[in-house]
Design a protein around this motif. Structure first.
Motif, PDB file in Angstrom:
ATOM      1  N   LYS A   1      16.294  47.738 -20.088  1.00  0.00           N
ATOM      2  CA  LYS A   1      17.646  47.680 -19.532  1.00  0.00           C
ATOM      3  C   LYS A   1      18.381  48.993 -19.785  1.00  0.00           C
ATOM      4  CE  LYS A   1      21.909  44.947 -19.801  1.00  0.00           C
ATOM      5  NZ  LYS A   1      22.537  43.771 -20.455  1.00  0.00           N
ATOM      6  N   ILE A   2      18.930  49.558 -18.710  1.00  0.00           N
ATOM      7  CA  ILE A   2      19.696  50.803 -18.784  1.00  0.00           C
ATOM      8  C   ILE A   2      21.174  50.482 -18.620  1.00  0.00           C
ATOM      9  CG2 ILE A   2      20.034  53.104 -17.846  1.00  0.00           C
ATOM     10  CD1 ILE A   2      17.218  52.532 -19.051  1.00  0.00           C
ATOM     11  N   GLY A   3      21.979  50.913 -19.570  1.00  0.00           N
ATOM     12  CA  GLY A   3      23.424  50.777 -19.474  1.00  0.00           C
ATOM     13  C   GLY A   3      24.009  52.028 -18.847  1.00  0.00           C
ATOM     14  N   ILE A   4      24.730  51.860 -17.746  1.00  0.00           N
ATOM     15  CA  ILE A   4      25.348  52.987 -17.049  1.00  0.00           C
ATOM     16  C   ILE A   4      26.829  53.030 -17.403  1.00  0.00           C
ATOM     17  CG2 ILE A   4      25.905  54.009 -14.812  1.00  0.00           C
ATOM     18  CD1 ILE A   4      23.379  52.782 -13.686  1.00  0.00           C
ATOM     19  N   LEU A   5      27.260  54.149 -17.951  1.00  0.00           N
ATOM     20  CA  LEU A   5      28.662  54.355 -18.303  1.00  0.00           C
ATOM     21  C   LEU A   5      29.304  55.165 -17.178  1.00  0.00           C
ATOM     22  CD1 LEU A   5      28.237  55.190 -22.097  1.00  0.00           C
ATOM     23  CD2 LEU A   5      28.554  52.962 -21.005  1.00  0.00           C
TER      24      LEU A   5
ATOM     25  N   PHE B   1      19.695  47.034 -14.918  1.00  0.00           N
ATOM     26  CA  PHE B   1      20.892  47.843 -15.120  1.00  0.00           C
ATOM     27  C   PHE B   1      22.110  46.973 -15.407  1.00  0.00           C
ATOM     28  CE2 PHE B   1      18.112  50.194 -12.274  1.00  0.00           C
ATOM     29  CZ  PHE B   1      18.082  51.453 -12.835  1.00  0.00           C
ATOM     30  N   GLN B   2      23.017  47.535 -16.207  1.00  0.00           N
ATOM     31  CA  GLN B   2      24.359  46.967 -16.367  1.00  0.00           C
ATOM     32  C   GLN B   2      25.338  48.122 -16.408  1.00  0.00           C
ATOM     33  OE1 GLN B   2      24.836  44.063 -19.501  1.00  0.00           O
ATOM     34  NE2 GLN B   2      27.063  44.033 -19.307  1.00  0.00           N
ATOM     35  N   VAL B   3      26.496  47.926 -15.798  1.00  0.00           N
ATOM     36  CA  VAL B   3      27.472  49.010 -15.644  1.00  0.00           C
ATOM     37  C   VAL B   3      28.726  48.702 -16.451  1.00  0.00           C
ATOM     38  CG1 VAL B   3      28.863  50.339 -14.009  1.00  0.00           C
ATOM     39  CG2 VAL B   3      26.603  49.486 -13.326  1.00  0.00           C
ATOM     40  N   TRP B   4      29.208  49.703 -17.172  1.00  0.00           N
ATOM     41  CA  TRP B   4      30.501  49.644 -17.845  1.00  0.00           C
ATOM     42  C   TRP B   4      31.368  50.767 -17.273  1.00  0.00           C
ATOM     43  CZ3 TRP B   4      26.046  48.320 -20.303  1.00  0.00           C
ATOM     44  CH2 TRP B   4      26.049  47.141 -21.043  1.00  0.00           C
ATOM     45  N   SER B   5      32.549  50.433 -16.763  1.00  0.00           N
ATOM     46  CA  SER B   5      33.446  51.434 -16.189  1.00  0.00           C
ATOM     47  C   SER B   5      34.323  51.996 -17.300  1.00  0.00           C
ATOM     48  CB  SER B   5      34.304  50.813 -15.079  1.00  0.00           C
ATOM     49  OG  SER B   5      35.083  51.807 -14.458  1.00  0.00           O
ATOM     50  N   VAL B   6      33.786  52.953 -18.035  1.00  0.00           N
ATOM     51  CA  VAL B   6      34.517  53.492 -19.179  1.00  0.00           C
ATOM     52  C   VAL B   6      35.776  54.228 -18.737  1.00  0.00           C
ATOM     53  CG1 VAL B   6      32.489  53.609 -20.675  1.00  0.00           C
ATOM     54  CG2 VAL B   6      33.083  55.586 -19.283  1.00  0.00           C
ATOM     55  N   VAL B   7      35.778  54.744 -17.496  1.00  0.00           N
ATOM     56  CA  VAL B   7      36.977  55.411 -16.980  1.00  0.00           C
ATOM     57  C   VAL B   7      38.154  54.441 -16.905  1.00  0.00           C
ATOM     58  CG1 VAL B   7      36.492  54.985 -14.536  1.00  0.00           C
ATOM     59  CG2 VAL B   7      37.791  57.014 -15.188  1.00  0.00           C
TER      60      VAL B   7
ATOM     61  N   HIS C   1      26.940  54.477  -9.800  1.00  0.00           N
ATOM     62  CA  HIS C   1      25.862  53.715 -10.426  1.00  0.00           C
ATOM     63  C   HIS C   1      24.870  53.195  -9.393  1.00  0.00           C
ATOM     64  CE1 HIS C   1      29.034  50.661  -9.674  1.00  0.00           C
ATOM     65  NE2 HIS C   1      28.018  49.895  -9.338  1.00  0.00           N
ATOM     66  N   ASP C   2      25.338  52.891  -8.180  1.00  0.00           N
ATOM     67  CA  ASP C   2      24.428  52.438  -7.131  1.00  0.00           C
ATOM     68  C   ASP C   2      23.408  53.527  -6.785  1.00  0.00           C
ATOM     69  OD1 ASP C   2      25.683  49.844  -6.620  1.00  0.00           O
ATOM     70  OD2 ASP C   2      27.330  50.979  -5.734  1.00  0.00           O
ATOM     71  N   MET C   3      23.846  54.783  -6.777  1.00  0.00           N
ATOM     72  CA  MET C   3      22.932  55.886  -6.460  1.00  0.00           C
ATOM     73  C   MET C   3      21.863  56.041  -7.532  1.00  0.00           C
ATOM     74  SD  MET C   3      25.651  58.707  -5.035  1.00  0.00           S
ATOM     75  CE  MET C   3      27.211  58.104  -4.382  1.00  0.00           C
ATOM     76  N   PHE C   4      22.254  55.901  -8.793  1.00  0.00           N
ATOM     77  CA  PHE C   4      21.259  55.998  -9.865  1.00  0.00           C
ATOM     78  C   PHE C   4      20.290  54.821  -9.820  1.00  0.00           C
ATOM     79  CE2 PHE C   4      24.452  58.829 -11.889  1.00  0.00           C
ATOM     80  CZ  PHE C   4      23.616  59.919 -12.101  1.00  0.00           C
TER      81      PHE C   4
END
Length: 227
Positions: free
Chosen positions: A2-6, A37-43, A23-26
Motif C-alpha cells: 500500500k502506497i500513501g500519497i500525500l 493506494f490511499q490519499v491524504w490531502s495534506v494541503v 494522485h490519479d496520475m501517479f
C-alpha cells in the motif's frame, strides 16, 4: 503493498475532467505494479494518523513553494522526518522532491535561470531520459547524505537518492503532453514568459521515459533501491 500519497496541491479546475487529480496520475503510472493506494490531502490539513497506514509514501507536486508560509508545511516536514526515522520508503516529485530536501536540511530557491517547461533531457547514471518539467524552484543545496543521481541543463540536482530512505525527482514522469499543454493554457499566462512557452511548445511530441521512471519508483518502493 500500500502506497500513501500525500497530496500537496490541486490540479487546475479546467483540467480535472480530462486528467484527474495528481494522485490519479501517479496511480495510473504505477498501475502495472499492483500497488494499493490511499490519499491524504495534506494541503487541506489531512494527515495520516500513523505511518503504519501505508507501506511506502509519495509526495506530489504543488503550485506552492516550500519556502512559503502555510500551516500545513511544518507538519509535513515533520512527517517526512518521521518517515525517515521509521525506515519506510519515500518518493517525492517536484514539490515533493523540494520539501523532502528542505525538511532534511537542504536549500530550495527560485532558479535565477528561469522556468523549465515541457519535455527535458535528464542525465541519469544509466543514460539520458526525457521527462516532463514544470518548475522554477529547485534544490540548490541537497541535504547531507543525499546523492545527486540526475541533472539537466537547468537543474543540477534533478534527482536525489537518500540511500535506503528516499528517492526524489524534480521533473514530472506522471505528466504527459496533454497535461503540460493544459498547464500552458490555464496556468502559465502571465507567469511563464512567452518565449519560454514557445520554446517548450516546439519540444512537445518527444517520446517520454515514463515507463522507465515508473519501474524505478516501483523498485524503490519494494526494495529501497533503484538498480
Amino acid at each position: 503493498m500500500k502506497i500513501g500519497i500525500l497530496k500537496t496541491g490541486p490540479v487546475p479546475d479546467a483540467l480535472i475532467a480530462d486528467f484527474g487529480e495528481y494522485h490519479d496520475m501517479f496511480e495510473a503510472m504505477l498501475a502495472p505494479y499492483g500497488f494499493d493506494f490511499q490519499v491524504w490531502s495534506v494541503v487541506d490539513g489531512d494527515f495520516p494518523q500513523s505511518l503504519e497506514d501505508a507501506d511506502g509514501w509519495l509526495i506530489t507536486g504543488s503550485r506552492h513553494g516550500v519556502y512559503e508560509d502555510h500551516p500545513w508545511l511544518p507538519p509535513l516536514e515533520q512527517c517526512i522526518r518521521d518517515i525517515f526515522a521509521a525506515g519506510r520508503p519515500l518518493i517525492g516529485v517536484c514539490f515533493g522532491h523540494q520539501v523532502i530536501a528542505q525538511a532534511l536540511g537542504g536549500r530550495v530557491e527560485k532558479y535565477a535561470g528561469g522556468w523549465a517547461i515541457g519535455p527535458k533531457v535528464y542525465h541519469f547514471p544509466d543514460g539520458p531520459r526525457v521527462i516532463q518539467a514544470w518548475h522554477q524552484d529547485q534544490v540548490i543545496a541537497p541535504p547531507e547524505g543525499a546523492v545527486t543521481l540526475a541533472h539537466s541543463d537547468m537543474c543540477e540536482h534533478a534527482a536525489l537518492l537518500y540511500p535506503g530512505k528516499a528517492f526524489t525527482v524534480q521533473p514530472h514522469p506522471e505528466f504527459d503532453d496533454g497535461f503540460i499543454q493544459g498547464l500552458m493554457d490555464h496556468r502559465a499566462k502571465g507567469v511563464v514568459p512567452d518565449d519560454v512557452l514557445a520554446e517548450a511548445q516546439g519540444r512537445m511530441g518527444k517520446a517520454l521515459d515514463r515507463d522507465a521512471m515508473a519501474a524505478m519508483f516501483a523498485k524503490f518502493f519494494r526494495e529501497k533501491e533503484i538498480s
